[in-house]
Motif scaffolding. Sequence first.
Motif, PDB file in Angstrom:
ATOM      1  N   PHE A   3       0.855  -1.180   0.000  1.00  0.00           N
ATOM      2  CA  PHE A   3       0.000   0.000   0.000  1.00  0.00           C
ATOM      3  C   PHE A   3       0.890   1.228   0.000  1.00  0.00           C
ATOM      4  N   GLY A   4       0.764   2.073  -1.020  1.00  0.00           N
ATOM      5  CA  GLY A   4       1.655   3.210  -1.173  1.00  0.00           C
ATOM      6  C   GLY A   4       1.149   4.511  -0.610  1.00  0.00           C
ATOM      7  N   TYR A   5      -0.106   4.875  -0.954  1.00  0.00           N
ATOM      8  CA  TYR A   5      -0.626   6.152  -0.486  1.00  0.00           C
ATOM      9  C   TYR A   5      -2.124   6.217  -0.703  1.00  0.00           C
ATOM     10  N   THR A   6      -2.725   7.176  -0.041  1.00  0.00           N
ATOM     11  CA  THR A   6      -4.130   7.521  -0.231  1.00  0.00           C
ATOM     12  C   THR A   6      -4.166   8.960  -0.705  1.00  0.00           C
ATOM     13  N   ILE A   7      -4.958   9.213  -1.751  1.00  0.00           N
ATOM     14  CA  ILE A   7      -5.145  10.579  -2.245  1.00  0.00           C
ATOM     15  C   ILE A   7      -6.605  10.948  -2.064  1.00  0.00           C
ATOM     16  N   ILE A   8      -6.850  12.089  -1.446  1.00  0.00           N
ATOM     17  CA  ILE A   8      -8.198  12.600  -1.249  1.00  0.00           C
ATOM     18  C   ILE A   8      -8.369  13.805  -2.168  1.00  0.00           C
ATOM     19  N   TYR A   9      -9.396  13.781  -3.000  1.00  0.00           N
ATOM     20  CA  TYR A   9      -9.679  14.908  -3.890  1.00  0.00           C
ATOM     21  C   TYR A   9     -10.465  15.962  -3.114  1.00  0.00           C
ATOM     22  N   VAL A  64     -17.421  11.162  -6.734  1.00  0.00           N
ATOM     23  CA  VAL A  64     -18.230  11.790  -5.692  1.00  0.00           C
ATOM     24  C   VAL A  64     -17.291  12.629  -4.829  1.00  0.00           C
ATOM     25  N   ALA A  65     -17.488  13.915  -4.816  1.00  0.00           N
ATOM     26  CA  ALA A  65     -16.656  14.811  -4.015  1.00  0.00           C
ATOM     27  C   ALA A  65     -17.160  14.827  -2.582  1.00  0.00           C
ATOM     28  N   ALA A  66     -16.285  14.489  -1.642  1.00  0.00           N
ATOM     29  CA  ALA A  66     -16.670  14.476  -0.232  1.00  0.00           C
ATOM     30  C   ALA A  66     -17.175  15.844   0.219  1.00  0.00           C
ATOM     31  N   SER A  67     -16.587  16.902  -0.325  1.00  0.00           N
ATOM     32  CA  SER A  67     -16.969  18.259   0.070  1.00  0.00           C
ATOM     33  C   SER A  67     -18.377  18.622  -0.384  1.00  0.00           C
ATOM     34  N   GLU A  68     -18.900  17.916  -1.354  1.00  0.00           N
ATOM     35  CA  GLU A  68     -20.230  18.216  -1.879  1.00  0.00           C
ATOM     36  C   GLU A  68     -21.304  17.243  -1.400  1.00  0.00           C
ATOM     37  N   SER A  69     -20.909  16.228  -0.651  1.00  0.00           N
ATOM     38  CA  SER A  69     -21.842  15.230  -0.144  1.00  0.00           C
ATOM     39  C   SER A  69     -22.381  15.667   1.216  1.00  0.00           C
ATOM     40  N   ARG A  70     -23.689  15.586   1.391  1.00  0.00           N
ATOM     41  CA  ARG A  70     -24.278  15.971   2.680  1.00  0.00           C
ATOM     42  C   ARG A  70     -23.861  15.016   3.793  1.00  0.00           C
ATOM     43  N   PRO A  72     -21.065  11.853   5.066  1.00  0.00           N
ATOM     44  CA  PRO A  72     -19.689  11.425   4.797  1.00  0.00           C
ATOM     45  C   PRO A  72     -19.662  10.249   3.817  1.00  0.00           C
ATOM     46  N   LEU A  73     -18.596  10.186   3.037  1.00  0.00           N
ATOM     47  CA  LEU A  73     -18.398   9.047   2.157  1.00  0.00           C
ATOM     48  C   LEU A  73     -18.104   7.810   3.007  1.00  0.00           C
ATOM     49  N   GLY A  74     -18.250   6.651   2.430  1.00  0.00           N
ATOM     50  CA  GLY A  74     -18.010   5.408   3.156  1.00  0.00           C
ATOM     51  C   GLY A  74     -16.551   5.020   3.212  1.00  0.00           C
ATOM     52  N   VAL A  75     -15.682   6.002   3.380  1.00  0.00           N
ATOM     53  CA  VAL A  75     -14.242   5.794   3.487  1.00  0.00           C
ATOM     54  C   VAL A  75     -13.739   6.737   4.570  1.00  0.00           C
ATOM     55  N   GLU A  76     -12.852   6.250   5.409  1.00  0.00           N
ATOM     56  CA  GLU A  76     -12.330   7.124   6.460  1.00  0.00           C
ATOM     57  C   GLU A  76     -10.815   7.058   6.518  1.00  0.00           C
ATOM     58  N   VAL A  77     -10.240   8.114   7.042  1.00  0.00           N
ATOM     59  CA  VAL A  77      -8.825   8.165   7.375  1.00  0.00           C
ATOM     60  C   VAL A  77      -8.769   7.958   8.880  1.00  0.00           C
ATOM     61  N   ALA A  78      -7.981   6.992   9.336  1.00  0.00           N
ATOM     62  CA  ALA A  78      -7.862   6.733  10.773  1.00  0.00           C
ATOM     63  C   ALA A  78      -6.522   7.258  11.266  1.00  0.00           C
ATOM     64  N   LEU A  79      -6.564   8.099  12.285  1.00  0.00           N
ATOM     65  CA  LEU A  79      -5.362   8.641  12.904  1.00  0.00           C
ATOM     66  C   LEU A  79      -5.294   8.103  14.327  1.00  0.00           C
ATOM     67  N   VAL A  80      -4.160   7.533  14.688  1.00  0.00           N
ATOM     68  CA  VAL A  80      -3.993   6.834  15.956  1.00  0.00           C
ATOM     69  C   VAL A  80      -3.229   7.703  16.947  1.00  0.00           C
ATOM     70  N   ARG A 115     -15.586  15.254  10.885  1.00  0.00           N
ATOM     71  CA  ARG A 115     -15.578  15.524   9.451  1.00  0.00           C
ATOM     72  C   ARG A 115     -14.844  16.837   9.239  1.00  0.00           C
ATOM     73  N   CYS A 116     -13.869  16.814   8.352  1.00  0.00           N
ATOM     74  CA  CYS A 116     -13.032  17.970   8.061  1.00  0.00           C
ATOM     75  C   CYS A 116     -13.788  18.964   7.190  1.00  0.00           C
ATOM     76  N   PRO A 117     -13.352  20.207   7.151  1.00  0.00           N
ATOM     77  CA  PRO A 117     -14.005  21.195   6.296  1.00  0.00           C
ATOM     78  C   PRO A 117     -14.067  20.775   4.819  1.00  0.00           C
ATOM     79  N   ASP A 118     -13.114  19.955   4.365  1.00  0.00           N
ATOM     80  CA  ASP A 118     -13.130  19.493   2.971  1.00  0.00           C
ATOM     81  C   ASP A 118     -14.001  18.253   2.769  1.00  0.00           C
TER      82      ASP A 118
END
Length: 134
Positions: A3-9, A64-70, A72-80, A115-118
């Motif tokens: 797994f190399g990276y995740t890119i969020i648009y 599907v732009a996360a910023s335009e969806s009322r 959250p998308l069914g994908v998350e970033v997990a920070l430990v 949920r982040c501003p983006d």
Amino acid sequence: MKFGYTIIYVPNVGASLAFFERAFGLARRFLHESGDYGELETGATTLAFASHALGHMNLPNGFVAASESRTPLGVEVALVTPTVADAHTKALAAGATELKAPEAKPWGQVVSYVRCPDGTLVEICSPIDADPAA
């Protein structure tokens, strides 16, 4: 394969990098001079952001732009972090929206959601003890 990276648009790469710096204390690795792509220092796997314009270039049929969806998308970033409540409070102060306050899970982990501003969905969680008997 690895797994190399995740890119969020996102609508504004620089703003997303700045938010993640303020809210989660992650350091900016770089922002391309075009402003269309940037990365954060996140360890072995990179968390990156790309502009909607770059997303449309890469995915001509759209996305599907996360910023335009009322919702959250069914994908998350997990920070430990071992300090979930403090990190959750810091994220809210930086402009995140609370989706779920920190909660102890039956398996011993503490988890919250913001949920982040983006539009990015972030799980803030404590480490999972791989060997609870240890």
